[in-house]
Design an enzyme around this catalytic site. Structure first.
Site: not given
Ligand SMILES: *[C@@H]1O[C@H](CO)[C@@H](O)[C@H](O)[C@H]1NC(C)=O
Ligand SMILES: *[C@@H]1O[C@H](CO)[C@@H](O)[C@H](O)[C@H]1NC(C)=O
Ligand SMILES: *[C@@H]1O[C@H](CO)[C@@H](O)[C@H](O)[C@H]1NC(C)=O
Ligand SMILES: *[C@@H]1O[C@H](CO)[C@@H](O)[C@H](O)[C@H]1NC(C)=O
Ligand SMILES: *[C@@H]1O[C@H](CO)[C@@H](O)[C@H](O)[C@H]1NC(C)=O
Ligand SMILES: *[C@@H]1O[C@H](CO)[C@@H](O)[C@H](O)[C@H]1NC(C)=O
Length: 808
Positions: A497-498, A500-501, A503, A505, A519, A618
């Site tokens: 899926l993508g 990340g910092g 690892g 996903v 992840k 956030d």
């Protein structure tokens, strides 16, 4: 002045001091006497001749909760505006102290007989001439020989967080002093904070705001226009290009949130004339090398570059990087002119003063390493040619301001341009996962548990009352790596899926059919485990159908086998729908209203129903994921905080969150409470109704903001004017129009400046459900970050220290 290095001999205690007329402030402080001056918080102070500034003791409560007293200078008519502090990191422990001149130095002593709390570090001079210390009308506290004009010492050489007119920042070569601003630790705590504002002389002089030493913002043209930049043999300095008089003073302050703010003080009023940074594009190198942040706050590659590869950025985000389409050779003859740019960082640039455009171009062509050039102001009047070699760093574009940048291109690349948009869903999932990071889900027990039960709890359904208990146990259970490996087809690329910092996903499907997002940590990600441990526990233990769910956590000794499993959410994030301009994703009012209520329920749970009081900090449409039934799930708890015990407010180390959604108290004072989330929710609610991004208005700089515009329509009774056209097209029923009005009114209540004036989320739910008939009339909304720029008059929000300060 201070060249007499031989006179280290101790001069017999020559006490020369200034006395006070009893219980009256001294104007000018040029009187001399042989008694030390007793200062006290409530009585004694020193006032400049025209009564503009005042020097005395004030009390502040440090982040540790302990009171301290400080020798400071403030604007007399606005005692909360402290412009200088002598002993910011060494507070006095009670409210009286003695200021004296001894051995040609100034000393501040407390009541104890220890070493002085503060002193000037001048070399002792043998000199019979009497000394005077005085506070001048420009806010400078000086020490000098009574018969000379020049100063032995001046407070202007030791700035705290404020630049006054007449004061200089930068490098004083003759005294070898580097003068920088350092923020307060918080609005209430004057001790040195994490932010510094320093003058960098990287070929072209500019200011740099750093956070614990790391560059955070590099100033742009709007700042350069405010200051005089001097580069001489004696100094490299920036000073305010503003003249001041008795009735008006302007000060440039580095706020405790790490922003530069130019404030005009007229009488007892404050006006903001300048504020930097303005948006996320101002973050230093926010888009990475050879990429620039465009006017819609997205990253685009520079001409000659295209997206390729990825690299980890921060803890939870990954970013694509821009790579050359084809290599530059030494024979390139082409440049592409790009207008309205913030010129790249000049740390490694080459500068030729007084060289014009044509010659600059020639030089760049001649130098094979040259990648771009520009003609720019050199600070001291002239302009010159700046050439960059290698990567271009920290670029952004503007609507109208900015400068021309000429980028060297291989001939075949001229004009070619391609942009890639990372899908929001991936960003959201990566964001959401990353924060929980560095954990593995221990799955087999879950499987076992589920198998032994006839009806296993569904992952995407709201939890049954007993499943949260089950879930609690998961947090301490280990899961089989192989099960997850199988579920994700051995972490295959097609399931990615993508990144990340820490690892990658993957999408996966468990044997029982449940979809998951997994992840897989990279091997080097062990370090963050302890720091995130608490947070993981926290998130693992909150359970609500409107919160994204972590399915469990546990660590192993093999970091590359650390996995984190998360519920898979089908329908991307809310921003995809409400800000969609393609007409592809229409969300009718009914659905929007359900989503709003879902978010409210999730927040009520976080704020009061969970075992901890959690503040998300956030909230924004990107962090609201939608499942296949369009049920909203609040995600990304990377910035979330808990309130311990009976605390109702907490202090952040820095202002956190996303521009456009940060509550004013958090942005300005680093203070948060559940009401900070209410503010962000209010912005989001108004965005859902209007289909417009609050951040979009940043481009206009004309003092408008989405909140302002909606407020205007609301107060004129024309709420439907601002409703998302998509909704209006679908012919709303009168009942729906009523709901929309209600939502706008609630949204405006939520974005009130003062946290006390905002409703709780529980009240919001009652208001939405019409359980309460009477809804308060909203007041005008808080200023958003950038609306202060045009200098709309706003009364100062005086911090509480104002009342405890004023030494008179
Ligand atoms: C300040 O501290 C000194 C010594 O600890 C004490 O004698 C004095 O009374 C205190 N003053 C006040 C106002 O508390
Ligand atoms: C001040 O800054 C300049 C240039 O940045 C540096 O060369 C100099 O050593 C610094 N001086 C001190 C006292 O830190
Ligand atoms: C200072 O301000 C004046 C008037 O606002 C302007 O004319 C002048 O160019 C400015 N100087 C610099 C160095 O920016
Ligand atoms: C002081 O400066 C302000 C703003 O620059 C100006 O409006 C005002 O007239 C000045 N007052 C005096 C007394 O010079
Ligand atoms: C900014 O970049 C994004 C993504 O690369 C692009 O879709 C958008 O059109 C750009 N905006 C402007 C104003 O160029
Ligand atoms: C270009 O860069 C190379 C390697 O960094 C360096 O050796 C060379 O001297 C540079 N050439 C010029 C003209 O600056």
């Amino acid at each position: 002045m201070m060249t007499d290095n031989n006179s280290y001999t101790f001069f017999p205690l020559f006490l020369l001091v200034v006395s006070f007329v009893l219980s009256k402030s001294i104007n000018g402080f040029s009187l001399t006497a042989r008694e030390p001056v007793k200062l006290s918080e409530d009585k004694r102070s020193i006032i400049s001749p025209d009564e503009i500034f005042e020097l005395g003791l004030f009390k502040a409560t440090r982040l540790s909760g302990i009171d301290g007293w400080y020798l400071g200078i403030w604007y007399k008519r606005l005692p909360a505006t402290v412009v200088w502090i002598a002993n910011r990191d060494h507070p006095l422990s009670n409210s009286t102290a003695t200021l004296k001149i001894s051995n040609t130095n100034l000393f501040l002593d407390d009541e104890q007989s220890g070493p002085p709390v503060w002193k000037t570090n001048l070399i002792n001079h043998i000199n019979e001439e009497p000394l005077v210390a005085e506070l001048l009308d420009n806010g400078n506290f000086v020490l000098r020989y009574s018969n000379r004009k020049s100063f032995l010492w001046q407070s202007f050489d030791y700035p705290t967080d404020t630049l006054l007119p007449g004061m200089k920042l930068g490098w004083d070569r003759t005294k070898n002093l580097n003068k920088t601003l350092t923020s307060w630790a918080s609005l209430y705590d004057p001790s040195s904070g994490n932010y510094d504002f320093e003058i960098e002389n990287w070929k072209v002089s500019h200011g740099l705001i750093t956070n614990t030493g790391q560059p955070e913002f590099r100033t742009d043209l709007s700042y350069s226009n405010l200051v005089n930049i001097a580069e001489t043999e004696e100094e490299i300095s920036h000073s305010l290009n503003i003249t001041t008089n008795v009735s008006s003073i302007s000060i440039l302050q580095l706020t405790s949130a790490g922003a530069l703010r130019l404030t005009e003080l007229i009488g007892g009023e404050k006006r903001t004339l300048f504020y930097f940074p303005n948006d996320r594009c101002d973050y230093y190198n926010s888009c990475g090398e050879n990429s620039y942040c465009n006017t819609s706050n997205n990253c685009e590659c520079m001409a000659g570059f295209q997206w390729g590869g990825q690299y980890a950025w921060g803890l939870t985000k990954s970013r694509q990087i821009c790579v050359r389409k084809s290599q530059l050779s030494c024979h390139e003859k082409e440049f592409k002119k790009i207008r309205n740019m913030k010129l790249p960082d000049t740390e490694y640039a080459i500068v030729d003063i007084k060289v014009g455009l044509e010659e600059c171009e020639k030089r760049c062509l001649k130098n094979c390493n040259c990648t771009a050039f520009a003609i720019t102001d050199m600070g001291n009047g002239g302009s010159g040619c700046v050439m960059w070699t290698g990567d271009l760093i920290d670029l952004r574009s503007y609507m109208t301001e900015g400068q021309d940048l000429y980028v060297k291109l291989p001939a075949d690349d001229l004009g070619g341009k391609r942009n890639i948009n990372i899908k929001p869903i991936i960003g959201s999932i990566i964001g959401g996962l990353g924060l929980l990071g560095l954990v593995i889900l221990c799955y087999w027990l879950v499987i076992t548990r589920n198998r032994s039960k006839s009806n296993s709890p569904s992952i995407t359904e709201p939890p049954s009352s007993d499943s949260s208990k089950v879930f609690e146990d998961w947090g301490s259970i280990c899961m089989d790596y192989d099960v997850i490996a199988t579920a994700t087809e051995n972490f295959s690329d097609s399931n990615t899926l993508g990144k990340g910092g820490h690892g990658t996903v993957y999408k996966g499907q468990l044997p029982d059919g449940h979809k998951i997002a997994v992840k897989k940590m990279t091997a080097d990600s062990k370090g963050g485990l302890t720091g995130l441990g608490n947070e993981i526990n926290l998130i693992a233990k909150v359970q609500h159908s409107n919160l994204i769910r972590l399915l469990g956590s546990c660590s192993t000794s093999r970091p590359d086998h650390n996995l984190l499993v998360y519920e898979y959410v089908e329908n991307s994030s809310l921003d995809t729908y409400i800000f969609d301009t393609t007409g592809q994703y229409v969300l009718n009012w009914e659905k929007r209203f359900e989503i709003i209520k879902g978010i409210v329920r999730g927040l009520i749970y976080l704020h009061q129903d969970s075992r901890f009081r959690i503040i998300h900090l956030d909230l924004k449409p990107n962090n609201i994921l939608l499942d296949k039934k369009m049920i909203p799930k609040i995600s990304d708890f990377g910035l979330a905080q808990t309130l311990e015990g009976n605390a109702t407010i907490g202090f952040a180390r820095t202002a956190v969150g996303t521009f456009g959604y940060i509550a004013p108290e958090l942005r300005n004072d680093n203070v948060y409470s559940v009401k900070s989330d209410v503010y962000s929710f209010g912005v989001m609610l108004l965005e859902i109704v209007s289909g417009k991004k609050n951040m979009e208005f940043i481009k206009n700089f004309d003092g408008t903001s989405l909140l302002r515009i909606i407020w205007d329509s609301w107060s004129k009774g024309e709420v439907l004017e601002i409703v998302d056209p998509v909704l209006k097209d679908s012919s709303l029923s009168s009942l729906q129009e009523e709901e929309i009005r209600r939502c706008v009114q609630i949204g405006l209540l939520c974005v009130h400046e003062s946290p006390e004036d905002r409703p709780t989320m529980t009240l919001v739910l009652s208001l939405l459900g019409k359980e309460v008939d009477f809804i308060d009339r909203p007041k005008p909304p808080a200023e958003t970050e950038w609306t202060g720029i045009k200098g709309e008059a706003s009364t100062s929000t005086a911090p509480p220290i104002g009342s405890t300060m004023g030494a008179r």
